[in-house]
Design an enzyme around this catalytic site. Structure first.
Site, PDB file in Angstrom:
ATOM      1  N   ASP A 217       0.852  -1.192   0.000  1.00 20.24           N
ATOM      2  CA  ASP A 217       0.000   0.000   0.000  1.00 20.24           C
ATOM      3  C   ASP A 217       0.886   1.239   0.000  1.00 20.24           C
ATOM      4  O   ASP A 217       1.651   1.463   0.931  1.00 20.24           O
ATOM      5  CB  ASP A 217      -0.880  -0.052   1.265  1.00 20.24           C
ATOM      6  CG  ASP A 217      -1.685   1.227   1.455  1.00 20.24           C
ATOM      7  OD1 ASP A 217      -1.867   1.969   0.467  1.00 20.24           O
ATOM      8  OD2 ASP A 217      -2.129   1.462   2.600  1.00 20.24           O
TER       9      ASP A 217
ATOM     10  N   ASP B 205      -9.910 -15.893 -16.416  1.00 17.83           N
ATOM     11  CA  ASP B 205     -10.683 -16.409 -15.287  1.00 17.83           C
ATOM     12  C   ASP B 205     -11.676 -17.477 -15.754  1.00 17.83           C
ATOM     13  O   ASP B 205     -12.302 -17.335 -16.803  1.00 17.83           O
ATOM     14  CB  ASP B 205     -11.449 -15.227 -14.663  1.00 17.83           C
ATOM     15  CG  ASP B 205     -12.052 -15.555 -13.317  1.00 17.83           C
ATOM     16  OD1 ASP B 205     -11.287 -15.840 -12.382  1.00 17.83           O
ATOM     17  OD2 ASP B 205     -13.302 -15.531 -13.201  1.00 17.83           O
TER      18      ASP B 205
ATOM     19  N   ASP C 293      -5.389 -10.183 -15.344  1.00 19.54           N
ATOM     20  CA  ASP C 293      -6.505 -11.096 -15.226  1.00 19.54           C
ATOM     21  C   ASP C 293      -7.582 -10.626 -16.192  1.00 19.54           C
ATOM     22  O   ASP C 293      -7.922  -9.439 -16.211  1.00 19.54           O
ATOM     23  CB  ASP C 293      -7.051 -11.016 -13.783  1.00 19.54           C
ATOM     24  CG  ASP C 293      -7.309 -12.366 -13.186  1.00 19.54           C
ATOM     25  OD1 ASP C 293      -8.121 -13.100 -13.762  1.00 19.54           O
ATOM     26  OD2 ASP C 293      -6.719 -12.663 -12.134  1.00 19.54           O
TER      27      ASP C 293
ATOM     28  N   HIS D  12      -4.905 -17.313  -4.893  1.00 24.05           N
ATOM     29  CA  HIS D  12      -5.741 -16.571  -3.954  1.00 24.05           C
ATOM     30  C   HIS D  12      -7.049 -17.286  -3.614  1.00 24.05           C
ATOM     31  O   HIS D  12      -7.853 -16.753  -2.871  1.00 24.05           O
ATOM     32  CB  HIS D  12      -6.051 -15.192  -4.562  1.00 24.05           C
ATOM     33  CG  HIS D  12      -6.827 -15.313  -5.838  1.00 24.05           C
ATOM     34  ND1 HIS D  12      -6.301 -15.890  -6.974  1.00 24.05           N
ATOM     35  CD2 HIS D  12      -8.097 -14.981  -6.158  1.00 24.05           C
ATOM     36  CE1 HIS D  12      -7.202 -15.904  -7.932  1.00 24.05           C
ATOM     37  NE2 HIS D  12      -8.305 -15.349  -7.462  1.00 24.05           N
ATOM     38  N   ASP D  13      -7.258 -18.456  -4.204  1.00 26.59           N
ATOM     39  CA  ASP D  13      -8.495 -19.198  -3.939  1.00 26.59           C
ATOM     40  C   ASP D  13      -8.278 -20.412  -3.050  1.00 26.59           C
ATOM     41  O   ASP D  13      -9.248 -21.047  -2.630  1.00 26.59           O
ATOM     42  CB  ASP D  13      -9.110 -19.685  -5.264  1.00 26.59           C
ATOM     43  CG  ASP D  13      -9.611 -18.542  -6.123  1.00 26.59           C
ATOM     44  OD1 ASP D  13     -10.077 -17.533  -5.551  1.00 26.59           O
ATOM     45  OD2 ASP D  13      -9.535 -18.653  -7.362  1.00 26.59           O
TER      46      ASP D  13
ATOM     47  N   GLU E 150      -7.429 -20.335 -16.535  1.00 29.49           N
ATOM     48  CA  GLU E 150      -7.750 -20.928 -15.231  1.00 29.49           C
ATOM     49  C   GLU E 150      -8.774 -22.028 -15.471  1.00 29.49           C
ATOM     50  O   GLU E 150      -9.906 -21.763 -15.868  1.00 29.49           O
ATOM     51  CB  GLU E 150      -8.359 -19.894 -14.274  1.00 29.49           C
ATOM     52  CG  GLU E 150      -8.567 -20.500 -12.887  1.00 29.49           C
ATOM     53  CD  GLU E 150      -9.708 -19.889 -12.077  1.00 29.49           C
ATOM     54  OE1 GLU E 150      -9.710 -20.066 -10.851  1.00 29.49           O
ATOM     55  OE2 GLU E 150     -10.612 -19.265 -12.656  1.00 29.49           O
TER      56      GLU E 150
ATOM     57  N   ASN F 263      -0.454   4.494  -0.630  1.00 33.04           N
ATOM     58  CA  ASN F 263      -1.154   5.736  -0.256  1.00 33.04           C
ATOM     59  C   ASN F 263      -1.750   5.695   1.151  1.00 33.04           C
ATOM     60  O   ASN F 263      -2.500   6.596   1.538  1.00 33.04           O
ATOM     61  CB  ASN F 263      -2.228   6.104  -1.300  1.00 33.04           C
ATOM     62  CG  ASN F 263      -3.384   5.108  -1.297  1.00 33.04           C
ATOM     63  OD1 ASN F 263      -3.333   4.112  -0.562  1.00 33.04           O
ATOM     64  ND2 ASN F 263      -4.394   5.375  -2.084  1.00 33.04           N
TER      65      ASN F 263
HETATM   66  C1  NOJ Z   1     -11.940 -17.471 -10.126  1.00 36.11           C
HETATM   67  C2  NOJ Z   1     -11.192 -16.506  -9.284  1.00 36.11           C
HETATM   68  O1  NOJ Z   1      -9.879 -16.967  -9.124  1.00 36.11           O
HETATM   69  C3  NOJ Z   1     -11.936 -16.379  -7.979  1.00 36.11           C
HETATM   70  O2  NOJ Z   1     -11.220 -15.620  -7.050  1.00 36.11           O
HETATM   71  C4  NOJ Z   1     -13.281 -15.768  -8.260  1.00 36.11           C
HETATM   72  O3  NOJ Z   1     -14.035 -15.721  -7.079  1.00 36.11           O
HETATM   73  C5  NOJ Z   1     -14.023 -16.567  -9.308  1.00 36.11           C
HETATM   74  N1  NOJ Z   1     -13.208 -16.895 -10.427  1.00 36.11           N
HETATM   75  C6  NOJ Z   1     -15.200 -15.809  -9.825  1.00 36.11           C
HETATM   76  O4  NOJ Z   1     -14.733 -14.773 -10.650  1.00 36.11           O
END
Ligand code: NOJ
Length: 543
Positions: free
Chosen positions: A32, A211, A109, A337-338, A276, A34
């Site tokens: 970050d 995505d 992305d 991140h998932d 993905e 700012n």
């Molecule tokens: C895959 C992404 O990696 C995830 O973070 C997101 O919630 C879903 N697609 C829906 O866009």
């Protein structure tokens, strides 16, 4: 502008996306600049020297576009802008320039499956049944007594159909109701998304991570999904995994869409298209397309999904290697991140073994910010959870917040991430687990990553050499990476107990060049290699 450079890798040098190390940044959590507690583009610029030192040479940014943030940026309301939280378009241009100045690449992305419900396209589509954009989304009449169009469920739990009270039709959303799915059977949607791709490609971005690529088009008849055999769930739980998404994902027509995206990408020099895709190997590899006409890299998530078991992993690597189409380039992903972080899934010691696996396998590796210092999932109190997946399924422990916490840079009050309280909390341990301390410590996870990445960069055998499995059993797996000049043995003990490498009729004379046990570095191997629990090592073999 048509310069297709990737059709003949056999007679040209390998391409950058084959030899690079990809590093995923979750922009809210990297740096970050700012002081609002949320990461931003200027912050990323400040940390590029660190990434360069680490040796990663391609940065993938999770979405930075304007968004109501219902799904933290994966609900886009303007595909050609930058969210003010992250900065301005000038900040983006500066970031791109700074990345390129360092000889690195930048990937964005692309989220073509759905928009935000606040995107002007959807606002217009929902405004009336006669709207010119009505057909840009998937609208359906209610059945008898208001029945849902079919049994499809949302990935985040609950039904995937939302009734629009004003126009009395349902629209489909694979994720949140704030994320309506686009109708890719409509050619205008193709055109609109192609324009988006051109916009960023013209700016000079080096490619896209697309995505949920396997979701993009659905069964034309919207048939019901079948129920999974022996599901642990009940029909009324409305849990996505209750069904096999046979009709809502991975439809034959998706491949024409991916080909279209590839054609667009190919109009520019040297760009990459990554998909993905969470599918079993035999389906995943179809996304390379006939004659490699689809994704350059369909993301291979096996290391995220498989139990941490040497035999299963050895088998999976072989299956993948064997299934790849001619000249299909492999890739491996260790975190995102998932999913839970690797250090939380397998523990800190095994996380080193995992790093060695990721960075020595054949194919482009993708690592997730913070894994290089062994960041673990951070326990987040219920009342601080913000991820919709966690909030909508509170009893399933599936929030992704723990894996999205701020990068731990130093021992300052907010770990050097921000001057004020970050959007997600830091773990108490950040004063021990951070970049600054680990950079000085030759024994740290960061130093270990650094040496693995450096080795990969310096030794073409790892980047582009052959992969040959050597041995696997209940504790370890071993393989060789080699090219015409060099030969390396990688031995990984995925268990906590000591074990021997017992190759049949083979000797492995050479020098240990990297080990999780620093004391062994520089030593010669004995014939039967003995490993400690949680040990991984790389031997430079005498040919
Ligand atoms: C895959 C992404 O990696 C995830 O973070 C997101 O919630 C879903 N697609 C829906 O866009």
């Amino acid at each position: 502008m048509e310069t297709i450079t990737d059709n003949n890798p056999a007679d040209i040098d390998h391409l950058w996306w084959q030899t690079c190390v990809i590093y995923q940044i979750y922009p809210r959590s990297f740096q970050d600049a700012n002081g609002d507690g949320i990461g931003d583009l200027k912050g990323i610029v400040q940390r590029l020297d660190y990434l360069q030192w680490l040796g990663v040479d391609c940065v993938w940014l999770s979405p930075i576009y304007p968004s109501p943030m219902a799904d933290f940026g994966y609900d886009i309301s303007d595909y050609q802008g930058v969210h003010p939280l992250f900065g301005t378009m000038e900040d983006f241009d500066e970031l791109l320039e700074q990345v390129h100045r360092r000889g690195m690449k930048l990937i964005l992305d692309l989220v073509p499956n759905h928009t935000s419900d606040q995107h002007p396209w959807f606002l217009e589509s929902r405004s009336s049944r006669d709207s010119p954009k009505r057909d840009w989304y998937i609208w359906q009449e209610p059945g008898e007594n208001g029945a849902l169009p079919n049994n499809w469920l949302s990935v985040f739990g609950g039904h995937a159909w939302e009734l629009d009270p004003a126009t009395r039709q349902y629209y489909y959303h694979a994720f949140l109701k704030q994320q309506p799915d686009l109708n890719w059977r409509n050619p205008e949607v193709h055109e609109a998304m192609t324009d988006v791709m051109h916009f960023w490609l013209r700016k000079g971005v080096d490619g896209f991570r697309v995505d949920v690529m396997w979701h993009i088009i659905k069964d034309a008849q919207l048939r019901n999904n079948p129920v999974v055999a022996n599901s642990p769930f009940d029909e009324n739980d409305l849990i996505y995994e209750y069904h096999d998404p046979a009709y809502s994902t991975d439809q034959p027509e998706v491949h024409e869409i991916v080909r279209m995206m590839r054609r667009t990408t190919n109009q520019y020099d040297d760009r990459v298209l990554i998909g993905e895709i969470y599918l079993p190997i035999h389906k995943l590899i179809t996304y390379y397309g006939a004659d490699k006409s689809e994704a350059h890299l369909p993301f291979n998530f096996q290391l995220l999904a498989l139990p941490w078991d040497s035999e299963q992993i050895a088998r999976a690597v072989e299956e993948y290697e064997g299934a790849l189409p001619m000249d299909g380039w492999p890739n491996w992903v260790l975190g995102n991140h998932d999913r839970p972080r690797i250090a939380s899934r397998v523990g800190r010691s095994q996380a080193r073994v995992a790093a060695m696996l990721l960075l020595t396998l054949r194919g482009t590796p993708t690592l997730y910010y913070g894994d290089e210092i062994g960041m673990r999932d951070v326990p987040i109190p219920q009342d601080e959870l913000v991820d919709p997946q966690g909030l909508y399924m509170p009893d399933r422990n599936v929030s992704r917040d723990p894996a999205r916490t701020p990068m731990q840079w130093n021992t300052d009050e907010f770990a050097g991430f921000s001057g004020s309280k970050p959007w997600l909390r830091l773990p108490r341990s950040f004063r021990r687990v951070n970049v600054e301390l680990q950079k000085e410590d030759p024994d740290s996870m960061l130093s270990f990553y650094h040496s693995l990445i450096t080795l990969r960069k310096r030794q073409p055998a790892f980047q582009t050499g052959k992969y040959t499995p050597v041995y696997s059993d209940k504790q370890l797996l071993a393989f060789i990476r080699e090219n015409d000049t060099d030969r390396f043995l990688v031995v990984l003990n995925l268990s906590h107990r000591p074990c021997y490498l017992l190759p049949k009729n083979e000797t492995f004379d050479g020098e240990i060049i990297i080990s999780t046990e620093a004391e062994r570095i520089g030593l010669r191997t004995e014939n039967n290699l003995l490993l400690s629990g949680d040990e991984g090592l790389i031997v430079k073999l005498e040919r």
